[in-house]
Write a protein that holds these residues in place. Structure first.
Motif, PDB file in Angstrom:
ATOM      1  N   PHE A  12     -17.306   2.700  -0.923  1.00 28.44           N
ATOM      2  CA  PHE A  12     -16.075   3.492  -1.009  1.00 28.44           C
ATOM      3  C   PHE A  12     -14.874   2.560  -0.947  1.00 28.44           C
ATOM      4  N   LEU A  13     -13.876   2.838  -1.796  1.00 29.05           N
ATOM      5  CA  LEU A  13     -12.659   2.031  -1.826  1.00 29.05           C
ATOM      6  C   LEU A  13     -11.441   2.944  -1.915  1.00 29.05           C
ATOM      7  N   HIS A  14     -10.411   2.651  -1.123  1.00 36.66           N
ATOM      8  CA  HIS A  14      -9.144   3.373  -1.217  1.00 36.66           C
ATOM      9  C   HIS A  14      -7.980   2.411  -0.956  1.00 36.66           C
ATOM     10  N   ALA A  15      -6.877   2.617  -1.644  1.00 37.00           N
ATOM     11  CA  ALA A  15      -5.650   1.866  -1.403  1.00 37.00           C
ATOM     12  C   ALA A  15      -4.639   2.834  -0.796  1.00 37.00           C
ATOM     13  N   LEU A  16      -4.422   2.733   0.515  1.00 41.06           N
ATOM     14  CA  LEU A  16      -3.556   3.669   1.237  1.00 41.06           C
ATOM     15  C   LEU A  16      -2.156   3.095   1.407  1.00 41.06           C
ATOM     16  N   ARG A  17      -1.173   3.942   1.249  1.00 39.42           N
ATOM     17  CA  ARG A  17       0.226   3.532   1.373  1.00 39.42           C
ATOM     18  C   ARG A  17       0.559   3.220   2.834  1.00 39.42           C
ATOM     19  N   LEU A  18       1.181   2.066   3.067  1.00 33.51           N
ATOM     20  CA  LEU A  18       1.587   1.687   4.416  1.00 33.51           C
ATOM     21  C   LEU A  18       2.847   2.441   4.830  1.00 33.51           C
ATOM     22  N   GLU A  19       2.945   2.724   6.113  1.00 33.29           N
ATOM     23  CA  GLU A  19       4.078   3.502   6.630  1.00 33.29           C
ATOM     24  C   GLU A  19       5.412   2.812   6.390  1.00 33.29           C
ATOM     25  N   ASP A  20       5.433   1.478   6.404  1.00 36.79           N
ATOM     26  CA  ASP A  20       6.713   0.775   6.242  1.00 36.79           C
ATOM     27  C   ASP A  20       7.167   0.694   4.789  1.00 36.79           C
ATOM     28  N   GLY A  21       6.334   1.212   3.869  1.00 38.61           N
ATOM     29  CA  GLY A  21       6.728   1.257   2.464  1.00 38.61           C
ATOM     30  C   GLY A  21       6.594  -0.056   1.720  1.00 38.61           C
ATOM     31  N   SER A  22       6.057  -1.080   2.367  1.00 38.39           N
ATOM     32  CA  SER A  22       5.981  -2.400   1.729  1.00 38.39           C
ATOM     33  C   SER A  22       4.871  -2.502   0.698  1.00 38.39           C
ATOM     34  N   GLY A  23       3.858  -1.638   0.816  1.00 45.00           N
ATOM     35  CA  GLY A  23       2.736  -1.723  -0.105  1.00 45.00           C
ATOM     36  C   GLY A  23       1.544  -0.938   0.398  1.00 45.00           C
ATOM     37  N   TYR A  24       0.368  -1.544   0.319  1.00 43.43           N
ATOM     38  CA  TYR A  24      -0.866  -0.787   0.562  1.00 43.43           C
ATOM     39  C   TYR A  24      -1.851  -1.552   1.442  1.00 43.43           C
ATOM     40  N   LYS A  25      -2.714  -0.777   2.065  1.00 40.30           N
ATOM     41  CA  LYS A  25      -3.877  -1.313   2.763  1.00 40.30           C
ATOM     42  C   LYS A  25      -5.112  -0.839   2.011  1.00 40.30           C
ATOM     43  N   VAL A  26      -5.937  -1.762   1.567  1.00 36.87           N
ATOM     44  CA  VAL A  26      -7.178  -1.404   0.893  1.00 36.87           C
ATOM     45  C   VAL A  26      -8.294  -1.349   1.942  1.00 36.87           C
ATOM     46  N   ILE A  27      -9.004  -0.231   1.974  1.00 33.17           N
ATOM     47  CA  ILE A  27     -10.115  -0.046   2.901  1.00 33.17           C
ATOM     48  C   ILE A  27     -11.404   0.113   2.098  1.00 33.17           C
ATOM     49  N   LEU A  28     -12.418  -0.666   2.469  1.00 29.97           N
ATOM     50  CA  LEU A  28     -13.721  -0.597   1.815  1.00 29.97           C
ATOM     51  C   LEU A  28     -14.765  -0.233   2.860  1.00 29.97           C
ATOM     52  N   GLU A  29     -15.711   0.587   2.457  1.00 30.40           N
ATOM     53  CA  GLU A  29     -16.728   1.084   3.383  1.00 30.40           C
ATOM     54  C   GLU A  29     -18.038   1.314   2.640  1.00 30.40           C
ATOM     55  N   ALA A  30     -19.144   0.944   3.265  1.00 29.14           N
ATOM     56  CA  ALA A  30     -20.457   1.151   2.657  1.00 29.14           C
ATOM     57  C   ALA A  30     -20.783   2.641   2.599  1.00 29.14           C
TER      58      ALA A  30
END
Length: 295
Positions: free
Chosen positions: A227-245
């Motif tokens: 699983f992969l998602h690119a979540l928007r960071l609260e500070d608006g600077s960009g994204y956090k990508v989270i990967l999970e089996a």
């Protein structure tokens, strides 16, 4: 007429991508606010979806979530416009954090086909660039109606040497063949399939028709799911990508067990980041027998 519309949209996207990041976000927020305050179809769909999926919220809490969701949808639209036009490296510079990269690396080293699984949460266009920077997958997508826009997206989505496959019979076959030969693919788990291609399983407090496609490729450990998602960071600077089996249950040869497990993972992410889901999508169009339509 469609040719003119397509040229106009592509021209607008190219101009829009010249704006600084702060302006892209401000315009996105403004679009979302207008969708919330004006009598738009998007607002109606978001309200319907949230009323069914978050019945535990008070009316005031739910309406605040409607507003925040539409704000994030507006930002997703404008930020995605940049990802459609910018060089991939510029979009990748907005990925500020990555969690679980070792999961993908282990999957790629397994010798089996890799199925990257995402949903309409966060920004999937930025995620596309990130995933393609790690391997050379086939990205499965639904082509837009305007030919000029489709041509732009096909070109932009393959900047890093990957390929794309439209959601046609030929595209589905190319994805299956890629996985069988040990390659990697990227597929969204949440578009509503035809009734013959899906099952109704629990999802966000209701039943949702969910595709059997991804679990079918994983069944019996024939491939590895991530699983992969690119979540928007609260500070608006960009994204956090989270990967999970993918959980073990997704490899079950019992289709309902596997589809339910996939649905549960997507639900967990949506509940963690509820405003970042594309609630304006008519995700629940088809209903179980005897249940009234939502839209």
């Amino acid at each position: 007429m469609d040719k003119f519309k397509g040229a106009l949209v592509v021209g607008f996207l190219r101009l829009f991508a010249l704006l600084p990041w702060w302006a892209v976000r401000v315009i996105g927020t403004t679009i979302g606010w207008l969708m919330w305050k004006l009598p738009t179809r998007a607002r109606d769909v978001v309200r319907i979806n949230l009323s069914h999926c978050f019945p535990e919220l008070s009316e005031g809490e739910r309406e605040r979530l409607v507003g925040k969701s539409l704000g994030d949808i507006g930002k997703t639209l404008t930020e995605s416009a940049c990802a459609w036009v910018w060089p991939a490296e510029k979009s990748l510079s907005r990925v500020r954090e990555v969690e679980g990269l070792d999961v993908l690396q282990a999957a790629l080293a397994s010798g089996k086909g890799v199925v990257g699984i995402t949903s309409h949460l966060g920004n999937w266009e930025v995620l596309n660039h990130f995933y393609c920077s790690q391997c050379k997958p086939i990205i499965f997508y639904r082509p837009p109606k305007l030919k000029a826009v489709d041509e732009l997206l096909r070109k932009q989505r393959v900047q890093l040497g990957n390929r794309v496959a439209p959601s046609t019979k030929e595209g589905i076959l190319s994805v299956i063949k890629e996985v069988r030969r040990g390659g990697s693919v990227g597929i969204p788990a949440d578009p509503e399939p035809s009734e013959s291609a899906g099952l109704f399983v629990p999802f966000l407090g209701t039943q949702a028709l969910t595709s059997k496609f991804v679990p079918g490729m994983l069944a019996g450990h024939k491939a590895v799911g991530v699983f992969l998602h690119a979540l928007r960071l609260e500070d608006g600077s960009g994204y956090k990508v989270i990967l999970e089996a993918a959980p073990e249950a997704m490899y079950s040869t019992d289709t309902e067990t596997a589809v339910t497990a996939m649905s549960q993972v997507v639900e967990r992410y949506i509940r963690a980041y509820p405003s970042q889901y594309m609630w304006s999508m008519k995700r629940f169009k088809r209903r179980p027998a005897g249940e009234a339509r939502w839209y």
